[in-house]
Scaffold this motif. Structure first.
Motif, PDB file in Angstrom:
ATOM      1  N   ARG A 208     -19.602 -48.699  43.093  1.00 36.70           N
ATOM      2  CA  ARG A 208     -19.569 -47.259  43.387  1.00 36.70           C
ATOM      3  C   ARG A 208     -18.796 -47.012  44.682  1.00 36.70           C
ATOM      4  O   ARG A 208     -19.119 -47.614  45.720  1.00 36.70           O
ATOM      5  CB  ARG A 208     -20.995 -46.704  43.545  1.00 36.70           C
ATOM      6  CG  ARG A 208     -21.804 -46.670  42.262  1.00 36.70           C
ATOM      7  CD  ARG A 208     -22.557 -47.973  41.991  1.00 36.70           C
ATOM      8  NE  ARG A 208     -23.780 -48.117  42.781  1.00 36.70           N
ATOM      9  CZ  ARG A 208     -24.409 -49.282  42.963  1.00 36.70           C
ATOM     10  NH1 ARG A 208     -23.915 -50.413  42.446  1.00 36.70           N
ATOM     11  NH2 ARG A 208     -25.510 -49.331  43.669  1.00 36.70           N
ATOM     12  N   LEU A 209     -17.810 -46.139  44.609  1.00 36.02           N
ATOM     13  CA  LEU A 209     -17.056 -45.718  45.789  1.00 36.02           C
ATOM     14  C   LEU A 209     -17.501 -44.313  46.155  1.00 36.02           C
ATOM     15  O   LEU A 209     -17.488 -43.415  45.311  1.00 36.02           O
ATOM     16  CB  LEU A 209     -15.545 -45.729  45.485  1.00 36.02           C
ATOM     17  CG  LEU A 209     -14.633 -45.013  46.507  1.00 36.02           C
ATOM     18  CD1 LEU A 209     -14.711 -45.654  47.883  1.00 36.02           C
ATOM     19  CD2 LEU A 209     -13.189 -44.990  46.000  1.00 36.02           C
ATOM     20  N   PHE A 210     -17.899 -44.132  47.426  1.00 41.15           N
ATOM     21  CA  PHE A 210     -18.287 -42.794  47.881  1.00 41.15           C
ATOM     22  C   PHE A 210     -17.362 -42.360  49.010  1.00 41.15           C
ATOM     23  O   PHE A 210     -17.270 -43.025  50.039  1.00 41.15           O
ATOM     24  CB  PHE A 210     -19.750 -42.748  48.347  1.00 41.15           C
ATOM     25  CG  PHE A 210     -20.356 -41.400  48.124  1.00 41.15           C
ATOM     26  CD1 PHE A 210     -21.320 -41.202  47.155  1.00 41.15           C
ATOM     27  CD2 PHE A 210     -19.914 -40.297  48.858  1.00 41.15           C
ATOM     28  CE1 PHE A 210     -21.839 -39.931  46.912  1.00 41.15           C
ATOM     29  CE2 PHE A 210     -20.424 -39.036  48.630  1.00 41.15           C
ATOM     30  CZ  PHE A 210     -21.392 -38.846  47.655  1.00 41.15           C
ATOM     31  N   ILE A 211     -16.668 -41.234  48.798  1.00 39.86           N
ATOM     32  CA  ILE A 211     -15.704 -40.718  49.771  1.00 39.86           C
ATOM     33  C   ILE A 211     -16.325 -39.543  50.533  1.00 39.86           C
ATOM     34  O   ILE A 211     -16.808 -38.583  49.931  1.00 39.86           O
ATOM     35  CB  ILE A 211     -14.409 -40.256  49.067  1.00 39.86           C
ATOM     36  CG1 ILE A 211     -13.774 -41.431  48.310  1.00 39.86           C
ATOM     37  CG2 ILE A 211     -13.417 -39.675  50.080  1.00 39.86           C
ATOM     38  CD1 ILE A 211     -12.657 -41.024  47.359  1.00 39.86           C
ATOM     39  N   ILE A 212     -16.299 -39.630  51.879  1.00 30.73           N
ATOM     40  CA  ILE A 212     -16.872 -38.547  52.695  1.00 30.73           C
ATOM     41  C   ILE A 212     -15.855 -37.950  53.666  1.00 30.73           C
ATOM     42  O   ILE A 212     -16.202 -37.093  54.471  1.00 30.73           O
ATOM     43  CB  ILE A 212     -18.122 -39.010  53.482  1.00 30.73           C
ATOM     44  CG1 ILE A 212     -17.799 -40.244  54.330  1.00 30.73           C
ATOM     45  CG2 ILE A 212     -19.296 -39.255  52.553  1.00 30.73           C
ATOM     46  CD1 ILE A 212     -18.865 -40.564  55.368  1.00 30.73           C
ATOM     47  N   GLY A 213     -14.602 -38.415  53.606  1.00 29.80           N
ATOM     48  CA  GLY A 213     -13.600 -37.849  54.511  1.00 29.80           C
ATOM     49  C   GLY A 213     -12.202 -38.293  54.118  1.00 29.80           C
ATOM     50  O   GLY A 213     -12.021 -39.181  53.277  1.00 29.80           O
ATOM     51  N   PHE A 214     -11.222 -37.659  54.761  1.00 30.63           N
ATOM     52  CA  PHE A 214      -9.814 -37.921  54.431  1.00 30.63           C
ATOM     53  C   PHE A 214      -8.992 -38.135  55.699  1.00 30.63           C
ATOM     54  O   PHE A 214      -7.933 -37.539  55.869  1.00 30.63           O
ATOM     55  CB  PHE A 214      -9.236 -36.737  53.645  1.00 30.63           C
ATOM     56  CG  PHE A 214     -10.018 -36.384  52.405  1.00 30.63           C
ATOM     57  CD1 PHE A 214     -10.027 -37.234  51.307  1.00 30.63           C
ATOM     58  CD2 PHE A 214     -10.742 -35.202  52.344  1.00 30.63           C
ATOM     59  CE1 PHE A 214     -10.745 -36.908  50.164  1.00 30.63           C
ATOM     60  CE2 PHE A 214     -11.465 -34.869  51.203  1.00 30.63           C
ATOM     61  CZ  PHE A 214     -11.462 -35.721  50.109  1.00 30.63           C
ATOM     62  N   MET A 215      -9.481 -38.990  56.593  1.00 31.55           N
ATOM     63  CA  MET A 215      -8.779 -39.184  57.860  1.00 31.55           C
ATOM     64  C   MET A 215      -7.361 -39.722  57.659  1.00 31.55           C
ATOM     65  O   MET A 215      -6.485 -39.520  58.492  1.00 31.55           O
ATOM     66  CB  MET A 215      -9.584 -40.105  58.774  1.00 31.55           C
ATOM     67  CG  MET A 215     -10.779 -39.414  59.404  1.00 31.55           C
ATOM     68  SD  MET A 215     -11.813 -40.545  60.343  1.00 31.55           S
ATOM     69  CE  MET A 215     -10.694 -41.022  61.654  1.00 31.55           C
ATOM     70  N   GLY A 216      -7.129 -40.392  56.527  1.00 30.11           N
ATOM     71  CA  GLY A 216      -5.798 -40.922  56.246  1.00 30.11           C
ATOM     72  C   GLY A 216      -4.969 -40.029  55.344  1.00 30.11           C
ATOM     73  O   GLY A 216      -3.815 -40.340  55.051  1.00 30.11           O
ATOM     74  N   GLY A 217      -5.546 -38.922  54.868  1.00 29.46           N
ATOM     75  CA  GLY A 217      -4.837 -38.019  53.964  1.00 29.46           C
ATOM     76  C   GLY A 217      -5.506 -37.932  52.603  1.00 29.46           C
ATOM     77  O   GLY A 217      -6.382 -38.734  52.268  1.00 29.46           O
ATOM     78  N   THR A 218      -5.077 -36.951  51.812  1.00 28.98           N
ATOM     79  CA  THR A 218      -5.755 -36.658  50.536  1.00 28.98           C
ATOM     80  C   THR A 218      -4.963 -37.100  49.308  1.00 28.98           C
ATOM     81  O   THR A 218      -5.497 -37.080  48.200  1.00 28.98           O
ATOM     82  CB  THR A 218      -6.016 -35.149  50.403  1.00 28.98           C
ATOM     83  OG1 THR A 218      -4.770 -34.458  50.569  1.00 28.98           O
ATOM     84  CG2 THR A 218      -6.997 -34.662  51.449  1.00 28.98           C
ATOM     85  N   LEU A 219      -3.702 -37.481  49.476  1.00 31.34           N
ATOM     86  CA  LEU A 219      -2.872 -37.793  48.308  1.00 31.34           C
ATOM     87  C   LEU A 219      -2.686 -39.299  48.127  1.00 31.34           C
ATOM     88  O   LEU A 219      -2.591 -40.048  49.099  1.00 31.34           O
ATOM     89  CB  LEU A 219      -1.502 -37.132  48.437  1.00 31.34           C
ATOM     90  CG  LEU A 219      -1.510 -35.600  48.497  1.00 31.34           C
ATOM     91  CD1 LEU A 219      -0.106 -35.069  48.684  1.00 31.34           C
ATOM     92  CD2 LEU A 219      -2.153 -35.005  47.252  1.00 31.34           C
TER      93      LEU A 219
END
Length: 325
Positions: free
Chosen positions: A233-244
């Motif tokens: 399971r991968l849980f993403i809580i932020g996009f400090m490196g970008g969204t694309l």
């Protein structure tokens, strides 16, 4: 009262301490006289104009606080004036007083100072609601947290170890990795000098980890998928490196992978109350037992919020940064 106001979107210098009106409480809220508030990455985004507060929330930054209850709404029975508490809030922590829905208020954990209690609500609610309530991380599994030395990371390491989980972390310096190791991390990976995917595979006999908590986003997405075991399971809580990103989806199917993402701030009052009650039930005993400790790097006076933001954006800290009222 005094509060830190964002005078216009921009750098840390736009944070100014000003006289503002005191908040008015509703029937199901309490008024907290703030002793301390903690900084979160979301505050820096709000300051830049990229993360406005949800409708109805305070326009001042600050997503958690600790302090003393100064007034209670007429529907509030659990708390009374003078109680020492900490709270998860949708905004308004950078102030002398804040109105908080009763379901988002927690007692100060046993053995923790009133000031340091401000370091817990946001990280505890984020970590418990994501990797435990939603990703069902459980004893005997392997967990990877990116940014192990952050406020989220330092809490997640301790909580996962308390639950009987093997913990892998990534961080960007030997000092940060040493701090993670001291907190119980089993495998510490310097993402600047090592490929974390290769190291994960090496340490797990080619299998991968069971759960990943990620705040980097796009650049790590494929690499995270490549680091997961069957049923991972991968849980993403932020996009400090970008969204694309571009991704090869075949691994999702072949290894039955799950990808989830969630924030905390925009959830409903009812949903936050549920998370807070689960945190009190499951996390507070770990803190009371001394198994999870507040990791506070530095305290600043409320009027030096800009200095706190500069430190946070430098990423030179380990754990949490507090503003003291």
């Amino acid at each position: 009262m005094k509060a830190v106001v964002i005078t216009s979107p921009g750098g840390p210098e736009v944070l100014q301490l000003k006289e503002v009106e005191e908040p008015q409480i509703k029937d199901d809220e309490v008024l907290i006289k703030v002793v301390a508030t903690a900084l979160n990455r979301a505050d820096t985004l709000q300051r830049q104009g990229k993360y406005p507060p949800p409708k109805g929330e305070s326009e001042y930054p600050g997503l958690e606080c600790s302090g003393t209850i100064e007034a209670v709404g007429k529907n509030v029975s659990r708390w009374k004036i003078g109680d020492q508490v900490c709270a998860l809030i949708g905004g308004g922590g950078y102030a002398e007083k804040v109105a908080v829905p009763v379901g988002q208020v927690l007692p100060v954990p046993h053995g923790v100072s009133l000031q340091d209690a401000a370091s817990f609500p946001e990280v505890a609610c984020t970590v418990w609601s994501t990797i435990f309530m939603m990703s069902r991380l459980s004893s005997g599994e392997i967990f990877l947290v990116h940014g192990g030395s952050s406020g989220i990371g330092t809490f997640a390491i301790q909580m996962a170890k308390y639950q009987g989980v093997k913990v892998f972390v990534t961080a960007g310096s030997e000092e940060k990795l040493a701090a993670c190791k001291d907190l119980g991390a089993d495998v510490c990976i310097n993402y600047k000098t090592e490929d974390f995917v290769a190291r994960v595979k090496e340490e797990t006999g080619g299998k991968g980890v069971d759960v990943i908590l990620d705040n980097i986003g796009g650049p790590y997405f494929q690499r995270n998928l490549d680091s997961l075991n069957f049923d991972g399971r991968l849980f993403i809580i932020g996009f400090m490196g970008g969204t694309l990103t571009e991704v090869n989806l075949s691994g999702l199917l072949a290894r039955r992978l799950t990808v989830q993402a969630a924030g905390l701030r925009n959830r409903s009052t009812e949903n936050k109350a549920l998370i807070v009650s689960e945190v009190e039930k499951n996390v507070w005993p770990a803190i009371a037992a001394g198994k999870v400790k507040p990791i506070v790097y530095k305290h600043f006076p409320l009027g030096q919020a800009a200095e706190g933001h500069k430190l946070m954006e430098s990423s030179n800290h380990i754990g949490k940064i507090l503003l003291v009222v």
